[in-house]
Write an enzyme that holds these catalytic residues in place. Structure first.
Site, PDB file in Angstrom:
ATOM      1  N   ASP A  30      -9.457   3.507  -5.554  1.00 26.85           N
ATOM      2  CA  ASP A  30     -10.372   4.664  -5.512  1.00 26.85           C
ATOM      3  C   ASP A  30     -11.617   4.373  -6.353  1.00 26.85           C
ATOM      4  OD1 ASP A  30      -8.258   6.506  -4.235  1.00 26.85           O
ATOM      5  OD2 ASP A  30      -7.280   5.800  -6.060  1.00 26.85           O
ATOM      6  N   GLU A 288      -7.251  -0.971   0.141  1.00 29.40           N
ATOM      7  CA  GLU A 288      -8.421  -0.817   0.993  1.00 29.40           C
ATOM      8  C   GLU A 288      -9.493  -1.865   0.658  1.00 29.40           C
ATOM      9  OE1 GLU A 288      -9.658   3.166   1.835  1.00 29.40           O
ATOM     10  OE2 GLU A 288     -11.772   2.625   1.771  1.00 29.40           O
TER      11      GLU A 288
HETATM   12  O1  TRH Z   1      -5.551  -1.187  -6.208  1.00 25.66           O
HETATM   13  P1  TRH Z   1      -5.280  -0.766  -4.822  1.00 25.66           P
HETATM   14  O2  TRH Z   1      -3.891  -0.685  -4.419  1.00 25.66           O
HETATM   15  O3  TRH Z   1      -5.968   0.599  -4.576  1.00 25.66           O
HETATM   16  C1  TRH Z   1      -5.704   1.685  -3.770  1.00 25.66           C
HETATM   17  C2  TRH Z   1      -5.227   2.848  -4.553  1.00 25.66           C
HETATM   18  O4  TRH Z   1      -3.856   2.699  -4.801  1.00 25.66           O
HETATM   19  C3  TRH Z   1      -5.513   4.103  -3.805  1.00 25.66           C
HETATM   20  O5  TRH Z   1      -4.946   5.235  -4.384  1.00 25.66           O
HETATM   21  C4  TRH Z   1      -5.115   3.942  -2.386  1.00 25.66           C
HETATM   22  O6  TRH Z   1      -5.356   5.087  -1.714  1.00 25.66           O
HETATM   23  C5  TRH Z   1      -5.899   2.820  -1.803  1.00 25.66           C
HETATM   24  O7  TRH Z   1      -5.534   1.628  -2.472  1.00 25.66           O
HETATM   25  C6  TRH Z   1      -5.776   2.661  -0.325  1.00 25.66           C
HETATM   26  O8  TRH Z   1      -6.007  -1.791  -3.795  1.00 25.66           O
HETATM   27  P2  TRH Z   1      -7.516  -2.060  -3.394  1.00 25.66           P
HETATM   28  O9  TRH Z   1      -8.051  -0.960  -2.545  1.00 25.66           O
HETATM   29  O10 TRH Z   1      -7.558  -3.394  -2.829  1.00 25.66           O
HETATM   30  O11 TRH Z   1      -8.328  -2.051  -4.752  1.00 25.66           O
HETATM   31  C7  TRH Z   1      -8.271  -3.068  -5.692  1.00 25.66           C
HETATM   32  C8  TRH Z   1      -9.610  -3.213  -6.385  1.00 25.66           C
HETATM   33  O12 TRH Z   1      -9.469  -4.049  -7.511  1.00 25.66           O
HETATM   34  C9  TRH Z   1     -10.672  -3.844  -5.501  1.00 25.66           C
HETATM   35  O13 TRH Z   1     -11.927  -3.245  -5.733  1.00 25.66           O
HETATM   36  C10 TRH Z   1     -10.711  -5.292  -5.979  1.00 25.66           C
HETATM   37  C11 TRH Z   1     -10.407  -5.103  -7.427  1.00 25.66           C
HETATM   38  N1  TRH Z   1      -9.888  -6.291  -8.147  1.00 25.66           N
HETATM   39  C12 TRH Z   1     -10.703  -6.926  -9.070  1.00 25.66           C
HETATM   40  O14 TRH Z   1     -11.863  -6.526  -9.249  1.00 25.66           O
HETATM   41  N2  TRH Z   1     -10.227  -8.001  -9.747  1.00 25.66           N
HETATM   42  C13 TRH Z   1      -8.983  -8.482  -9.559  1.00 25.66           C
HETATM   43  O15 TRH Z   1      -8.595  -9.483 -10.193  1.00 25.66           O
HETATM   44  C14 TRH Z   1      -8.143  -7.830  -8.589  1.00 25.66           C
HETATM   45  C15 TRH Z   1      -6.760  -8.343  -8.343  1.00 25.66           C
HETATM   46  C16 TRH Z   1      -8.628  -6.733  -7.911  1.00 25.66           C
END
Ligand code: TRH
Length: 396
Positions: A30, A288
């Site tokens: 989010d 996402e």
């Molecule tokens: O973290 P996520 O699982 O996020 C979500 C939330 O759980 C939310 O509530 C849900 O509705 C949604 O998913 C669908 O996965 P996501 O979306 O991939 O987000 C991870 C973020 O973290 C993304 O912007 C990339 C970032 N990230 C980094 O910046 N550095 C890192 O080392 C990693 C592993 C991720």
């Protein structure tokens, strides 16, 4: 009198203001999407105020780099009346976005009513037909103000994806720069030089399936390095007794058994996240934002979708792979693994191993297909370009 909306923003002297509101449900998605949207709006000429309720998550995504001065982050506590008043006193917003159905605080609602600006309800990404149908539709509020649904997606008729200017050039420059790659490997805790093995970035949710997947990777016998991001999968492997308790406790730690090497990598700031994907041969991504970034990177991928009650995530999962069918060149093996990963239909150990082996053997073709999908996405306008294109129509 309502103020006139700024359009197009970059031709005005004072940058127009965009207000973003984000309540974090969990994890990083989010706030991750909100931060990316804030940055992209700033790149497109807006000054941005971002209200959010999870400073620790934002700090983790920012790392040590401060936000640009034109993006102000506010900790959203209570009704945030003071910070909203301060922003309003500086410049009225031209664009107000509530992300993922968070309700605006009263002072922001009052600002929306007073000033004639674009108000968007920025929803979760989906390739389902209903999402495309709903994208851009107004939702008339009781007081006559219109709020529009914005649903990101993969087609020309959707809300698009967030993508920074010059994305491909940045990727190419990184891939042509061995020193930058080596520096990133060091920061991640990856061994200095990659061995001859498929390099798989892996960022998924906790679950019992990971022990089975590790067993399948081992049984497949193909040399494989799995870069485990964050703690959830490692926690599941510990719980299942699939790896020893002391293994993979620190970024940079390695656990190897036969052809499979698991490497725990460090969390990088969001600004560096794309480069991690660029380094890898393939990816298992989740939620996402990481899912979208792996597509933009042109990587063969499996999607660990965010699990919802009553398996509500499965139509969303299948709608995406239906739309991106050409992006998975071995549909049977890919779909079987995807369903297994997401608890839609469990595979037997033998079938899991065989599907994995087949996919790895087809990796060059899979990569080509993923790059074609990347090209298709990069040729489309991004989400913010689409907002600006529809601005006159939506603001009137
Ligand atoms: O973290 P996520 O699982 O996020 C979500 C939330 O759980 C939310 O509530 C849900 O509705 C949604 O998913 C669908 O996965 P996501 O979306 O991939 O987000 C991870 C973020 O973290 C993304 O912007 C990339 C970032 N990230 C980094 O910046 N550095 C890192 O080392 C990693 C592993 C991720």
């Amino acid at each position: 009198m309502p103020s006139t909306p700024f359009f197009p923003p970059k031709h005005t002297d004072t940058p127009p203001a965009a207000w973003l509101f984000c309540r974090v449900i969990d994890n990083y998605g989010d706030i991750g999407v909100s931060l990316r949207l804030a940055r992209r709006l700033n790149e497109a000429g807006f000054q941005v105020a971002l209200w959010h309720d999870r400073p620790a998550a934002l700090a983790k995504l920012l790392g040590e780099a401060p936000l640009p001065a034109a993006i102000r982050a506010h900790h959203w506590q209570g009704d945030a009346a003071e910070s909203i008043a301060a922003e309003l006193a500086a410049v009225a917003p031209a664009l107000v976005i509530e992300t993922f159905g968070c309700d605006l605080p009263p002072a922001a609602l009052a600002a929306v009513r007073t000033h004639r600006q674009l108000w968007l309800n920025w929803e979760y990404l989906s390739a389902e037909p209903w999402a495309e149908a709903m994208h851009g539709k107004p939702s008339l509020q009781a007081d006559g103000t219109e709020k529009y649904f914005w649903l990101m997606g993969f087609s020309e008729t959707s809300g698009g994806l967030l993508r920074e200017a010059g994305y491909l050039k940045k990727q190419q420059a990184f891939l042509a720069n061995p020193a930058a790659q080596a520096a990133l490997r060091r920061r991640l805790g990856l061994p200095e030089t990659p061995r001859r093995a498929v390099q798989c970035f892996c960022f998924g949710y906790a679950g019992a399936q990971w022990a089975d997947w590790l067993a399948a990777w081992q049984a497949a016998g193909e040399a494989l390095d799995v870069w485990l991001a964050d703690r959830q999968i490692i926690h599941s492997l510990h719980q299942a007794g699939a790896i020893p308790e002391h293994a993979l406790r620190e970024p940079g730690s390695v656990w190897q058994d036969g052809a499979v090497r698991l490497i725990r990598i460090g969390f990088v700031p969001q600004a560096e996240f794309d480069a991690v994907l660029w380094l890898a041969d393939m990816a298992i991504v989740r939620g996402e934002d990481s899912f979208v970034r792996a597509q933009l990177a042109g990587k063969p991928l499996l999607w660990h979708i965010y699990p919802q009650a009553e398996q509500a995530h499965l139509p969303k999962l299948h709608a995406f792979w239906h739309k991106a069918a050409a992006f998975a060149p071995l549909p049977a093996a890919h779909q079987a693994l995807s369903d297994d990963l997401n608890h839609a239909a469990a595979l037997t150990p033998a079938a899991r191993t065989e599907s994995w082996r087949q996919l790895l053997q087809q990796l060059p073709q899979w990569r080509q297909a993923a790059e074609q999908w990347q090209g298709k996405l990069l040729r489309q306008p991004d989400a913010v370009e689409r907002v600006l294109a529809r601005w006159p129509e939506l603001v009137g």
